[in-house]
Design a protein around this motif. Structure first.
Motif, short mmCIF file in Angstrom:
data_model
loop_
_atom_site.label_atom_id
_atom_site.label_comp_id
_atom_site.label_asym_id
_atom_site.label_seq_id
_atom_site.Cartn_x
_atom_site.Cartn_y
_atom_site.Cartn_z
N LEU A 33 36.81 32.52 38.49
CA LEU A 33 37.04 32.08 39.52
C LEU A 33 36.16 30.97 40.29
O LEU A 33 35.98 30.13 41.16
N ARG A 34 34.81 31.75 39.84
CA ARG A 34 33.05 30.88 41.00
C ARG A 34 33.39 28.85 40.21
O ARG A 34 33.07 28.21 40.56
N TYR A 35 33.96 28.34 38.97
CA TYR A 35 33.97 27.54 38.48
C TYR A 35 35.13 26.74 39.48
O TYR A 35 34.41 25.69 39.40
N VAL A 72 47.22 26.06 50.88
CA VAL A 72 46.32 26.24 49.42
C VAL A 72 46.34 27.28 49.48
O VAL A 72 45.67 28.60 49.35
N LEU A 73 44.83 27.36 50.55
CA LEU A 73 43.69 28.50 51.08
C LEU A 73 44.44 29.60 50.98
O LEU A 73 44.55 30.64 50.16
N ASP A 74 45.77 29.84 52.33
CA ASP A 74 46.66 30.88 52.36
C ASP A 74 47.36 31.53 51.10
O ASP A 74 47.32 32.55 51.19
N THR A 79 47.17 35.10 46.77
CA THR A 79 47.66 35.80 45.99
C THR A 79 46.81 36.78 45.28
O THR A 79 47.08 37.53 44.73
N GLY A 80 45.75 36.54 45.82
CA GLY A 80 44.49 37.08 45.39
C GLY A 80 45.63 38.59 46.13
O GLY A 80 44.48 39.65 45.01
N SER A 88 45.73 47.12 40.70
CA SER A 88 44.70 48.35 40.77
C SER A 88 46.06 49.49 40.66
O SER A 88 45.82 50.53 40.06
N LYS A 89 47.75 48.95 40.94
CA LYS A 89 48.42 49.97 40.64
C LYS A 89 48.51 50.54 38.75
O LYS A 89 48.67 51.28 38.65
N LYS A 90 48.50 49.39 38.08
CA LYS A 90 48.44 49.65 36.84
C LYS A 90 47.36 50.49 36.09
O LYS A 90 47.59 51.50 35.48
#
Length: 203
Positions: A33-35, A72-74, A79-80, A88-90
């Motif tokens: 993600l940082r890239y 796009v950011l929204d 999505t995040g 977390s659920k899995k």
């Protein structure tokens, strides 16, 4: 010659591997993600620098992105959130299986204090769970300890599963021991089978 089977890892080795997995997931996700974030940042900053040099009048203007960029950011933020919820659920479900195989709870003290009987009166163990344990017992898949634990904790023996109460299921399976256990637990001998009752399939 028989093939030797490696023994399971020690508890210490298992926990160390679990921690390493967690660290690798976090590091890998952060790196990827940082890239992508750095690429966007460099493009926006370089564009701002180019635009400011093009016209002196624009020097006082505040640089802004487009509405499409905000959309796009929204979407990425949503999505995040969905990704972390699903992950977390899995993870919770899969690691919960590990916990359930090793976690132990001594309820003896509760019963000594009389609290266990109060809990039992609420019949917290569902009819589905009770009859699954009963089914395993009458089929010989277990020695009945799980079913006995259900009864001790407070099983819903009169609840219907596929139209049958626990007592009807035990009788259909011709298992006298199970039937006596259920009657001793206070089953309603006048409870009627539901419409779904049919033969002894699924016992």
């Amino acid at each position: 010659a028989e093939t030797a089977v490696d023994p399971p890892p020690t508890t210490e080795a298992y926990v160390e591997r679990l921690r390493a997995w967690h660290a690798s997931i976090v590091a890998d996700l952060d790196s990827r993600l940082r890239y992508q974030v750095e690429i966007v940042e460099k493009n926006l900053v370089s564009k701002e620098a180019g635009d400011s040099g093009a016209a002196a009048a624009a020097a006082l203007e505040v640089s802004r992105v487009r509405s499409e960029d905000v959309a796009v950011l929204d979407e990425l933020e949503e999505t995040g959130r969905e990704f972390t919820r699903e992950l977390s659920k899995k993870v919770r479900g899969q690691l919960g299986e590990v916990v359930s195989r090793h976690a132990k709870m001594d309820v003896g003290y509760l019963y000594e204090q009389g609290i266990g009987d109060i809990i039992r009166d609420f019949r917290p163990v569902s009819a589905d769970t009770t009859q699954q344990a009963l089914s395993n017992f009458v089929k010989g898949a277990s020695n009945g300890d799980d079913f006995r634990l259900c009864l001790k904790a407070g099983a819903d023996v009169d609840g219907l599963v596929e139209g049958q109460t626990a007592l009807i299921r035990a009788v259909c399976a011709d298992n006298r021991e199970a039937a006596e256990m259920i009657m001793s637990d206070g089953a309603d001998l006048e409870a009627q089978a539901g419409e779904a009752l049919g033969g002894v399939e699924g016992v």
